[in-house]
Design a protein around this motif. Sequence first.
Motif, PDB file in Angstrom:
ATOM      1  N   ASP A  32       0.801  -1.184   0.049  1.00 56.36           N
ATOM      2  CA  ASP A  32      -0.095  -0.394  -0.122  1.00 56.36           C
ATOM      3  C   ASP A  32       0.656   1.195  -0.234  1.00 56.36           C
ATOM      4  O   ASP A  32       0.659   2.332  -0.666  1.00 56.36           O
ATOM      5  N   THR A  33       1.725   0.795   0.682  1.00 56.96           N
ATOM      6  CA  THR A  33       2.690   2.810   1.061  1.00 56.96           C
ATOM      7  C   THR A  33       3.809   2.285   0.107  1.00 56.96           C
ATOM      8  O   THR A  33       4.219   3.590  -0.227  1.00 56.96           O
ATOM      9  N   GLY A  34       4.500   1.568  -0.835  1.00 55.19           N
ATOM     10  CA  GLY A  34       5.651   1.415  -1.536  1.00 55.19           C
ATOM     11  C   GLY A  34       5.600   0.839  -2.669  1.00 55.19           C
ATOM     12  O   GLY A  34       5.901   1.219  -3.794  1.00 55.19           O
ATOM     13  N   GLY A  35       4.291   0.787  -3.585  1.00 58.63           N
ATOM     14  CA  GLY A  35       4.543   0.296  -4.843  1.00 58.63           C
ATOM     15  C   GLY A  35       4.545  -0.982  -4.874  1.00 58.63           C
ATOM     16  O   GLY A  35       4.918  -1.407  -5.795  1.00 58.63           O
ATOM     17  N   TRP A  36       5.003  -1.983  -3.615  1.00 62.69           N
ATOM     18  CA  TRP A  36       5.884  -3.406  -3.660  1.00 62.69           C
ATOM     19  C   TRP A  36       4.800  -4.194  -3.641  1.00 62.69           C
ATOM     20  O   TRP A  36       3.398  -4.059  -3.215  1.00 62.69           O
ATOM     21  N   GLU A  37       4.833  -5.904  -4.672  1.00 65.27           N
ATOM     22  CA  GLU A  37       4.602  -6.592  -4.151  1.00 65.27           C
ATOM     23  C   GLU A  37       5.889  -7.250  -4.392  1.00 65.27           C
ATOM     24  O   GLU A  37       6.666  -7.316  -4.709  1.00 65.27           O
ATOM     25  N   LEU A  38       4.613  -8.796  -3.387  1.00 67.67           N
ATOM     26  CA  LEU A  38       5.417 -10.463  -3.524  1.00 67.67           C
ATOM     27  C   LEU A  38       5.878 -10.289  -4.720  1.00 67.67           C
ATOM     28  O   LEU A  38       5.092 -11.274  -5.942  1.00 67.67           O
ATOM     29  N   ALA A  39       7.138 -11.308  -4.937  1.00 68.54           N
ATOM     30  CA  ALA A  39       7.474 -11.657  -6.253  1.00 68.54           C
ATOM     31  C   ALA A  39       8.341 -13.402  -5.351  1.00 68.54           C
ATOM     32  O   ALA A  39       7.538 -13.822  -6.300  1.00 68.54           O
ATOM     33  N   ARG A  40       8.579 -13.475  -4.706  1.00 59.29           N
ATOM     34  CA  ARG A  40       8.986 -14.649  -4.369  1.00 59.29           C
ATOM     35  C   ARG A  40       8.817 -14.540  -2.016  1.00 59.29           C
ATOM     36  O   ARG A  40       9.711 -13.702  -1.250  1.00 59.29           O
ATOM     37  N   LEU A  41       8.766 -15.991  -1.889  1.00 65.52           N
ATOM     38  CA  LEU A  41       8.685 -16.300  -0.138  1.00 65.52           C
ATOM     39  C   LEU A  41       8.804 -17.984  -0.468  1.00 65.52           C
ATOM     40  O   LEU A  41       8.675 -18.927  -0.795  1.00 65.52           O
ATOM     41  N   GLN A  42       9.616 -17.799   0.353  1.00 61.98           N
ATOM     42  CA  GLN A  42      10.621 -19.144   0.915  1.00 61.98           C
ATOM     43  C   GLN A  42      10.147 -19.256   2.183  1.00 61.98           C
ATOM     44  O   GLN A  42      10.491 -18.890   3.247  1.00 61.98           O
ATOM     45  N   ALA A  43       9.668 -20.158   3.013  1.00 64.71           N
ATOM     46  CA  ALA A  43       9.505 -20.828   4.445  1.00 64.71           C
ATOM     47  C   ALA A  43      10.118 -21.662   4.794  1.00 64.71           C
ATOM     48  O   ALA A  43      11.168 -22.576   3.938  1.00 64.71           O
ATOM     49  N   PHE A  44      11.346 -21.899   5.730  1.00 65.79           N
ATOM     50  CA  PHE A  44      12.314 -22.264   6.346  1.00 65.79           C
ATOM     51  C   PHE A  44      11.486 -23.376   7.754  1.00 65.79           C
ATOM     52  O   PHE A  44      10.856 -22.368   7.826  1.00 65.79           O
ATOM     53  N   ALA A  45      12.313 -24.422   7.150  1.00 69.91           N
ATOM     54  CA  ALA A  45      11.675 -25.651   8.477  1.00 69.91           C
ATOM     55  C   ALA A  45      11.922 -24.734   9.525  1.00 69.91           C
ATOM     56  O   ALA A  45      10.892 -25.012  11.004  1.00 69.91           O
ATOM     57  N   ASP A  46      12.563 -23.435  10.229  1.00 66.39           N
ATOM     58  CA  ASP A  46      12.778 -23.255  11.742  1.00 66.39           C
ATOM     59  C   ASP A  46      11.514 -21.999  11.710  1.00 66.39           C
ATOM     60  O   ASP A  46      11.648 -21.450  12.921  1.00 66.39           O
ATOM     61  N   GLY A  47      11.100 -21.897  10.752  1.00 60.98           N
ATOM     62  CA  GLY A  47       9.330 -20.759  10.630  1.00 60.98           C
ATOM     63  C   GLY A  47      10.039 -19.253  10.774  1.00 60.98           C
ATOM     64  O   GLY A  47       9.019 -18.723  10.104  1.00 60.98           O
ATOM     65  N   SER A  48      11.266 -19.418   9.806  1.00 60.97           N
ATOM     66  CA  SER A  48      11.342 -17.305   9.381  1.00 60.97           C
ATOM     67  C   SER A  48      10.846 -17.859   7.638  1.00 60.97           C
ATOM     68  O   SER A  48      10.745 -19.207   7.118  1.00 60.97           O
ATOM     69  N   ARG A  49      11.157 -17.023   7.413  1.00 59.48           N
ATOM     70  CA  ARG A  49      11.221 -16.731   6.102  1.00 59.48           C
ATOM     71  C   ARG A  49      11.493 -15.560   4.607  1.00 59.48           C
ATOM     72  O   ARG A  49      12.289 -14.941   5.310  1.00 59.48           O
ATOM     73  N   LYS A  50      11.455 -16.215   4.011  1.00 57.18           N
ATOM     74  CA  LYS A  50      12.616 -15.080   2.807  1.00 57.18           C
ATOM     75  C   LYS A  50      12.094 -14.829   2.264  1.00 57.18           C
ATOM     76  O   LYS A  50      10.899 -15.236   1.015  1.00 57.18           O
ATOM     77  N   VAL A  51      11.339 -13.070   1.558  1.00 59.88           N
ATOM     78  CA  VAL A  51      10.451 -12.559   1.080  1.00 59.88           C
ATOM     79  C   VAL A  51      10.953 -12.229   0.242  1.00 59.88           C
ATOM     80  O   VAL A  51      12.245 -10.994   0.469  1.00 59.88           O
ATOM     81  N   VAL A  52      11.130 -11.832  -0.938  1.00 58.49           N
ATOM     82  CA  VAL A  52      11.304 -11.160  -2.076  1.00 58.49           C
ATOM     83  C   VAL A  52      10.725 -10.372  -2.700  1.00 58.49           C
ATOM     84  O   VAL A  52       9.317 -10.377  -3.242  1.00 58.49           O
ATOM     85  N   MET A  53      10.505  -8.743  -2.199  1.00 60.00           N
ATOM     86  CA  MET A  53       9.599  -8.096  -2.424  1.00 60.00           C
ATOM     87  C   MET A  53       9.908  -7.250  -3.766  1.00 60.00           C
ATOM     88  O   MET A  53      11.138  -7.039  -3.991  1.00 60.00           O
ATOM     89  N   ARG A  54       9.047  -6.920  -5.211  1.00 55.40           N
ATOM     90  CA  ARG A  54       9.474  -6.306  -6.031  1.00 55.40           C
ATOM     91  C   ARG A  54       8.404  -4.861  -6.739  1.00 55.40           C
ATOM     92  O   ARG A  54       7.344  -5.239  -6.307  1.00 55.40           O
ATOM     93  N   ARG A  55       8.808  -4.536  -7.638  1.00 60.68           N
ATOM     94  CA  ARG A  55       8.376  -3.017  -8.173  1.00 60.68           C
ATOM     95  C   ARG A  55       8.558  -2.995  -8.761  1.00 60.68           C
ATOM     96  O   ARG A  55       9.718  -2.871  -9.644  1.00 60.68           O
TER      97      ARG A  55
END
Length: 67
Positions: A32-55
């Motif tokens: 909403d604020t920066g014009g970003w959209e989700l490009a990729r989401l990777q969930a890991f076994a420890d519960g953390s997530r790697k997110v790649v946003m793009r615009r």
Amino acid sequence: MSSPGEYEYAPLRLPAGISRSAAAQLMSMQSDTGGWELARLQAFADGSRKVVMRRRMRLSYLPRPMI
């Protein structure tokens, strides 16, 4: 279809303690604020997530995502 050079990417790392709904809300605020959209989401076994946003590059004057 667009070429890869038309977008800028911002990698983010979400810690394991953030719930799925809280992560979705954080990404929604970035959209909403920066014009970003989700490009990729990777969930890991420890519960953390790697997110790649793009615009699109034309919106480069807007702030980078902050988490």
